[in-house]
Motif scaffolding. Sequence first.
Motif, PDB file in Angstrom:
ATOM      1  N   ILE A  29       0.853  -1.199   0.000  1.00  0.00           N
ATOM      2  CA  ILE A  29       0.000   0.000   0.000  1.00  0.00           C
ATOM      3  C   ILE A  29       0.885   1.243   0.000  1.00  0.00           C
ATOM      4  CG2 ILE A  29      -1.838   1.256   1.175  1.00  0.00           C
ATOM      5  CD1 ILE A  29      -2.702  -1.496   0.035  1.00  0.00           C
ATOM      6  N   LYS A  31       0.068   4.467  -0.896  1.00  0.00           N
ATOM      7  CA  LYS A  31      -0.590   5.786  -0.817  1.00  0.00           C
ATOM      8  C   LYS A  31       0.245   6.752   0.021  1.00  0.00           C
ATOM      9  CE  LYS A  31      -3.322   4.392   3.196  1.00  0.00           C
ATOM     10  NZ  LYS A  31      -4.559   3.751   3.671  1.00  0.00           N
ATOM     11  N   ILE A  73      -7.996   0.753  -3.227  1.00  0.00           N
ATOM     12  CA  ILE A  73      -8.420   0.282  -1.907  1.00  0.00           C
ATOM     13  C   ILE A  73      -9.221   1.317  -1.130  1.00  0.00           C
ATOM     14  CG2 ILE A  73      -6.479  -1.330  -1.656  1.00  0.00           C
ATOM     15  CD1 ILE A  73      -5.364   0.984   0.329  1.00  0.00           C
ATOM     16  N   MET A 157     -13.189  -8.117   0.764  1.00  0.00           N
ATOM     17  CA  MET A 157     -12.166  -7.332   1.470  1.00  0.00           C
ATOM     18  C   MET A 157     -12.745  -6.924   2.817  1.00  0.00           C
ATOM     19  SD  MET A 157     -11.080  -3.963   2.279  1.00  0.00           S
ATOM     20  CE  MET A 157     -10.775  -2.566   1.192  1.00  0.00           C
ATOM     21  N   MET A 159     -11.656  -4.977   6.853  1.00  0.00           N
ATOM     22  CA  MET A 159     -10.747  -4.378   7.826  1.00  0.00           C
ATOM     23  C   MET A 159     -11.254  -4.709   9.215  1.00  0.00           C
ATOM     24  SD  MET A 159      -9.690  -0.517   6.776  1.00  0.00           S
ATOM     25  CE  MET A 159     -10.874  -0.295   5.480  1.00  0.00           C
ATOM     26  N   MET A 201      -3.576  -5.706   7.666  1.00  0.00           N
ATOM     27  CA  MET A 201      -2.794  -4.498   7.418  1.00  0.00           C
ATOM     28  C   MET A 201      -1.546  -4.586   8.293  1.00  0.00           C
ATOM     29  SD  MET A 201      -6.206  -2.028   7.511  1.00  0.00           S
ATOM     30  CE  MET A 201      -5.295  -0.549   7.866  1.00  0.00           C
ATOM     31  N   SER A 202      -0.767  -3.514   8.330  1.00  0.00           N
ATOM     32  CA  SER A 202       0.519  -3.598   9.037  1.00  0.00           C
ATOM     33  C   SER A 202       0.395  -4.161  10.452  1.00  0.00           C
ATOM     34  CB  SER A 202       1.179  -2.217   9.102  1.00  0.00           C
ATOM     35  OG  SER A 202       1.644  -1.867   7.814  1.00  0.00           O
ATOM     36  N   ARG A 217      -2.821  -6.318   2.813  1.00  0.00           N
ATOM     37  CA  ARG A 217      -2.610  -4.959   2.311  1.00  0.00           C
ATOM     38  C   ARG A 217      -1.739  -4.203   3.309  1.00  0.00           C
ATOM     39  NH1 ARG A 217      -7.947  -5.665   3.038  1.00  0.00           N
ATOM     40  NH2 ARG A 217      -7.808  -4.037   4.589  1.00  0.00           N
ATOM     41  N   VAL A 218      -0.441  -4.175   3.037  1.00  0.00           N
ATOM     42  CA  VAL A 218       0.503  -3.665   4.025  1.00  0.00           C
ATOM     43  C   VAL A 218       1.197  -2.411   3.502  1.00  0.00           C
ATOM     44  CG1 VAL A 218       2.556  -4.212   5.384  1.00  0.00           C
ATOM     45  CG2 VAL A 218       0.858  -6.001   4.924  1.00  0.00           C
ATOM     46  N   GLY A 219       1.074  -1.320   4.243  1.00  0.00           N
ATOM     47  CA  GLY A 219       1.714  -0.063   3.864  1.00  0.00           C
ATOM     48  C   GLY A 219       2.849   0.306   4.795  1.00  0.00           C
ATOM     49  N   THR A 220       2.501   0.722   6.013  1.00  0.00           N
ATOM     50  CA  THR A 220       3.464   1.266   6.962  1.00  0.00           C
ATOM     51  C   THR A 220       4.651   0.333   7.222  1.00  0.00           C
ATOM     52  OG1 THR A 220       1.585   2.379   7.994  1.00  0.00           O
ATOM     53  CG2 THR A 220       3.641   2.335   9.245  1.00  0.00           C
ATOM     54  N   ARG A 226       3.260   7.318   6.966  1.00  0.00           N
ATOM     55  CA  ARG A 226       2.832   8.193   5.880  1.00  0.00           C
ATOM     56  C   ARG A 226       2.910   9.655   6.316  1.00  0.00           C
ATOM     57  NH1 ARG A 226      -0.358   3.621   5.132  1.00  0.00           N
ATOM     58  NH2 ARG A 226      -1.787   4.161   6.803  1.00  0.00           N
TER      59      ARG A 226
HETATM   60  C1  LIG Z   1      -3.998   2.499   4.233  1.00  0.00           C
HETATM   61  C2  LIG Z   1      -4.683   1.188   4.097  1.00  0.00           C
HETATM   62  C3  LIG Z   1      -4.004  -0.018   4.329  1.00  0.00           C
HETATM   63  C4  LIG Z   1      -2.552  -0.099   4.812  1.00  0.00           C
HETATM   64  O1  LIG Z   1      -2.460   0.311   6.141  1.00  0.00           O
HETATM   65  P1  LIG Z   1      -1.065   0.150   6.946  1.00  0.00           P
HETATM   66  O2  LIG Z   1      -1.505   0.237   8.364  1.00  0.00           O
HETATM   67  O3  LIG Z   1      -0.219   1.298   6.540  1.00  0.00           O
HETATM   68  O4  LIG Z   1      -0.491  -1.155   6.595  1.00  0.00           O
HETATM   69  C5  LIG Z   1      -4.687  -1.198   4.109  1.00  0.00           C
HETATM   70  N1  LIG Z   1      -5.973  -1.212   3.697  1.00  0.00           N
HETATM   71  C6  LIG Z   1      -6.660  -0.079   3.470  1.00  0.00           C
HETATM   72  C7  LIG Z   1      -8.062  -0.173   3.019  1.00  0.00           C
HETATM   73  C8  LIG Z   1      -6.045   1.158   3.673  1.00  0.00           C
HETATM   74  O5  LIG Z   1      -6.750   2.266   3.448  1.00  0.00           O
END
Ligand SMILES: *Cc1c(COP(=O)(O)O)cnc(C)c1O
Length: 228
Positions: A29, A31, A73, A157, A159, A201-202, A217-220, A226
């Motif tokens: 992820i 963004k 996403i 999907m 969360m 997620m993270s 879905r891993v960003g941080t 961010r």
């Molecule tokens: C931003 C986001 C993520 C990633 O989140 P992190 O905590 O940074 O891993 C995953 N899924 C969705 C829908 C998001 O908006």
Amino acid sequence: MSSKMEYDVKGHLHEVLSSIPPEVKLVAISKFHPAAYIEAAYEEGQRIFGESHEQELAKKYEALPKDIEWHFIGHLQTNKVKYIAPYISMVESVDSMKLLKEIDKQGRKCGRVINVLLELHIAEEATKYGLKPDDCRRLLDDGEWRGLANVRICGLMAMASNVDDEAQIRSEFMQAAALFDEFKQKHFADDDHFRERSWGMSHDYHIAVECRSTMVRVGTSIFGPRVY
Ligand SMILES: *Cc1c(COP(=O)(O)O)cnc(C)c1O
């Protein structure tokens, strides 16, 4: 370029990759992170990236290699669908029939069948988007989606709530997994495309993979915090 990178994207990417089973797909992820970070991950073989804003995605799509698979996403307004329809690999955040129909319409215009996931609302937070389980049931029971030839529903999907309580997170992911099984059996028994469970997620992807996630879905944890 990589030598000037102030953040060790490559190292963190490999840490995440080594902590998920090989059959689980990683959606990185990206963004709010610069294109250079995406390039660093790309150089290590990562091909699936997720973005949540249409304009930011459009810029990155233009600038970056064309074999990247972009996942959308975020909350997607129907009037933005036409901009991403030509190239988006998957819209993970479909939470209404109206949006599904618009993706179908724009997919038809581009001569594409666009992969989507239905986004569930299972977290306790009131602010999150997504279909409540009963709304998702209704959407699928209604059957109108079967006539949409230019969208392909590939799974769900979800969360989990943003809490520290691991038991609660686990129970929410298991609820999503149970809904997947219910829908698979009732509506997609003969459809091999319906197979994705995008959760984790993270802070909770370790739990998610124990709860049958096929896609995290891993960003941080890859790109760092961010900067908004
Ligand atoms: C931003 C986001 C993520 C990633 O989140 P992190 O905590 O940074 O891993 C995953 N899924 C969705 C829908 C998001 O908006």
